[in-house]
Design a protein around this motif. Structure first.
Motif, PDB file in Angstrom:
ATOM      1  N   VAL A  27    -113.153 -30.081 -35.142  1.00  0.00           N
ATOM      2  CA  VAL A  27    -114.364 -29.609 -35.814  1.00  0.00           C
ATOM      3  C   VAL A  27    -114.295 -28.083 -35.856  1.00  0.00           C
ATOM      4  N   ILE A  28    -114.424 -27.528 -37.052  1.00  0.00           N
ATOM      5  CA  ILE A  28    -114.422 -26.091 -37.263  1.00  0.00           C
ATOM      6  C   ILE A  28    -115.846 -25.694 -37.618  1.00  0.00           C
ATOM      7  N   ILE A  29    -116.416 -24.724 -36.889  1.00  0.00           N
ATOM      8  CA  ILE A  29    -117.802 -24.322 -37.119  1.00  0.00           C
ATOM      9  C   ILE A  29    -117.860 -22.825 -37.422  1.00  0.00           C
ATOM     10  N   GLU A  30    -118.341 -22.492 -38.620  1.00  0.00           N
ATOM     11  CA  GLU A  30    -118.564 -21.100 -38.988  1.00  0.00           C
ATOM     12  C   GLU A  30    -119.997 -20.709 -38.632  1.00  0.00           C
ATOM     13  N   TRP A  31    -120.188 -19.446 -38.262  1.00  0.00           N
ATOM     14  CA  TRP A  31    -121.493 -18.887 -37.918  1.00  0.00           C
ATOM     15  C   TRP A  31    -122.149 -19.600 -36.732  1.00  0.00           C
ATOM     16  N   PRO A  32    -121.469 -19.748 -35.606  1.00  0.00           N
ATOM     17  CA  PRO A  32    -122.027 -20.473 -34.460  1.00  0.00           C
ATOM     18  C   PRO A  32    -122.962 -19.642 -33.575  1.00  0.00           C
ATOM     19  N   GLU A  33    -123.043 -18.344 -33.798  1.00  0.00           N
ATOM     20  CA  GLU A  33    -123.664 -17.412 -32.849  1.00  0.00           C
ATOM     21  C   GLU A  33    -125.062 -17.807 -32.380  1.00  0.00           C
ATOM     22  N   ARG A  34    -125.920 -18.195 -33.300  1.00  0.00           N
ATOM     23  CA  ARG A  34    -127.305 -18.502 -32.921  1.00  0.00           C
ATOM     24  C   ARG A  34    -127.459 -19.819 -32.186  1.00  0.00           C
ATOM     25  N   PHE A  35    -126.422 -20.629 -32.182  1.00  0.00           N
ATOM     26  CA  PHE A  35    -126.556 -21.987 -31.654  1.00  0.00           C
ATOM     27  C   PHE A  35    -125.560 -22.306 -30.543  1.00  0.00           C
ATOM     28  N   LEU A  36    -124.981 -21.303 -29.936  1.00  0.00           N
ATOM     29  CA  LEU A  36    -123.962 -21.533 -28.905  1.00  0.00           C
ATOM     30  C   LEU A  36    -124.457 -22.452 -27.801  1.00  0.00           C
ATOM     31  N   ARG A  37    -125.693 -22.330 -27.442  1.00  0.00           N
ATOM     32  CA  ARG A  37    -126.244 -23.124 -26.343  1.00  0.00           C
ATOM     33  C   ARG A  37    -126.276 -24.624 -26.664  1.00  0.00           C
ATOM     34  N   TRP A  38    -126.255 -24.984 -27.947  1.00  0.00           N
ATOM     35  CA  TRP A  38    -126.311 -26.390 -28.360  1.00  0.00           C
ATOM     36  C   TRP A  38    -124.944 -26.934 -28.764  1.00  0.00           C
ATOM     37  N   LEU A  39    -123.916 -26.111 -28.667  1.00  0.00           N
ATOM     38  CA  LEU A  39    -122.572 -26.544 -29.038  1.00  0.00           C
ATOM     39  C   LEU A  39    -121.790 -26.914 -27.786  1.00  0.00           C
ATOM     40  N   PRO A  40    -120.737 -27.704 -27.933  1.00  0.00           N
ATOM     41  CA  PRO A  40    -119.977 -28.138 -26.751  1.00  0.00           C
ATOM     42  C   PRO A  40    -119.448 -26.940 -25.955  1.00  0.00           C
ATOM     43  N   PRO A  41    -119.535 -27.010 -24.643  1.00  0.00           N
ATOM     44  CA  PRO A  41    -119.035 -25.899 -23.829  1.00  0.00           C
ATOM     45  C   PRO A  41    -117.518 -25.754 -23.913  1.00  0.00           C
ATOM     46  N   ALA A  42    -116.827 -26.841 -24.194  1.00  0.00           N
ATOM     47  CA  ALA A  42    -115.368 -26.777 -24.349  1.00  0.00           C
ATOM     48  C   ALA A  42    -115.062 -26.498 -25.816  1.00  0.00           C
ATOM     49  N   HIS A  43    -114.748 -25.251 -26.112  1.00  0.00           N
ATOM     50  CA  HIS A  43    -114.432 -24.866 -27.480  1.00  0.00           C
ATOM     51  C   HIS A  43    -113.522 -23.639 -27.468  1.00  0.00           C
ATOM     52  N   SER A  44    -112.946 -23.374 -28.610  1.00  0.00           N
ATOM     53  CA  SER A  44    -112.198 -22.137 -28.819  1.00  0.00           C
ATOM     54  C   SER A  44    -113.082 -21.239 -29.676  1.00  0.00           C
ATOM     55  N   PHE A  45    -113.165 -19.967 -29.322  1.00  0.00           N
ATOM     56  CA  PHE A  45    -113.998 -19.023 -30.066  1.00  0.00           C
ATOM     57  C   PHE A  45    -113.085 -17.980 -30.689  1.00  0.00           C
ATOM     58  N   ILE A  46    -113.166 -17.854 -32.009  1.00  0.00           N
ATOM     59  CA  ILE A  46    -112.328 -16.889 -32.728  1.00  0.00           C
ATOM     60  C   ILE A  46    -113.247 -15.913 -33.452  1.00  0.00           C
ATOM     61  N   ARG A  47    -113.071 -14.648 -33.162  1.00  0.00           N
ATOM     62  CA  ARG A  47    -113.830 -13.582 -33.830  1.00  0.00           C
ATOM     63  C   ARG A  47    -112.906 -12.924 -34.834  1.00  0.00           C
ATOM     64  N   ILE A  48    -113.340 -12.877 -36.094  1.00  0.00           N
ATOM     65  CA  ILE A  48    -112.553 -12.282 -37.164  1.00  0.00           C
ATOM     66  C   ILE A  48    -113.227 -10.978 -37.573  1.00  0.00           C
ATOM     67  N   GLU A  49    -112.449  -9.908 -37.588  1.00  0.00           N
ATOM     68  CA  GLU A  49    -112.978  -8.605 -37.950  1.00  0.00           C
ATOM     69  C   GLU A  49    -112.062  -7.930 -38.960  1.00  0.00           C
ATOM     70  N   HIS A  50    -112.679  -7.206 -39.903  1.00  0.00           N
ATOM     71  CA  HIS A  50    -111.917  -6.289 -40.751  1.00  0.00           C
ATOM     72  C   HIS A  50    -111.653  -5.062 -39.898  1.00  0.00           C
ATOM     73  N   ASP A  51    -110.585  -4.357 -40.159  1.00  0.00           N
ATOM     74  CA  ASP A  51    -110.293  -3.150 -39.371  1.00  0.00           C
ATOM     75  C   ASP A  51    -111.493  -2.222 -39.308  1.00  0.00           C
ATOM     76  N   GLY A  52    -112.223  -2.096 -40.377  1.00  0.00           N
ATOM     77  CA  GLY A  52    -113.406  -1.242 -40.397  1.00  0.00           C
ATOM     78  C   GLY A  52    -114.567  -1.795 -39.579  1.00  0.00           C
ATOM     79  N   ASP A  53    -114.526  -3.096 -39.230  1.00  0.00           N
ATOM     80  CA  ASP A  53    -115.601  -3.719 -38.467  1.00  0.00           C
ATOM     81  C   ASP A  53    -115.436  -3.518 -36.963  1.00  0.00           C
ATOM     82  N   ALA A  54    -114.214  -3.298 -36.513  1.00  0.00           N
ATOM     83  CA  ALA A  54    -113.943  -3.229 -35.064  1.00  0.00           C
ATOM     84  C   ALA A  54    -114.601  -1.989 -34.464  1.00  0.00           C
ATOM     85  N   ARG A  55    -115.200  -2.192 -33.307  1.00  0.00           N
ATOM     86  CA  ARG A  55    -115.872  -1.082 -32.630  1.00  0.00           C
ATOM     87  C   ARG A  55    -115.474  -1.081 -31.194  1.00  0.00           C
TER      88      ARG A  55
END
Length: 131
Positions: free
Chosen positions: A103-131
């Motif tokens: 199962v691939i889930i986009e935009w999970p941020e607001r609902f992490l507490r309701w998603l399975p604790p066993a998951h892989s989290f991938i953050r995608i950033e444009h070079d200009g987005d990285a801080r």
């Protein structure tokens, strides 16, 4: 791990590589700004799972859930338009997670507490987005 990709084709290839490491019930959470490449990465994952070709994968922003493969080999979910957990409850996620497919889930941020604790989290950033 950090990966640098320079094109949509490289993002799809990265997705194919990620697919090779997924188990049957894997949950992958994709986070990033609009246009960061979440759906493009999902295209590669779907192709790597032999669920469908990259060209057949589209963002489930309005339908919320896309299933790929016959039988279903991957479920692709987009939570961008959901506002609160009551809306999340109507998706039948428990049943989806019990199916034993990636199962691939986009935009999970607001609902992490309701998603399975066993998951892989991938953050995608444009070079200009990285801080």
């Amino acid at each position: 791990m950090t990966y640098r990709v320079e094109s949509p084709e490289e993002m799809i290839a990265l997705g194919r590589g990620i697919a090779a490491d997924l188990d049957s019930g894997s949950v992958v959470l994709l986070s990033g700004n609009l246009g960061a490449g979440k759906t493009t990465l999902s295209k590669g994952i779907a192709e790597g799972l032999h669920a469908t070709s990259a060209d057949d994968v589209s963002s489930p922003t309005f339908t919320l859930i896309h299933e790929y493969g016959a039988p279903v080999l991957m479920v692709h979910i987009d939570l961008y338009r959901l506002e609160d957990p009551r809306q999340l409850a109507t998706l039948g996620l428990e049943e989806i997670f019990e199916r034993g497919v990636p199962v691939i889930i986009e935009w999970p941020e607001r609902f992490l507490r309701w998603l399975p604790p066993a998951h892989s989290f991938i953050r995608i950033e444009h070079d200009g987005d990285a801080r």
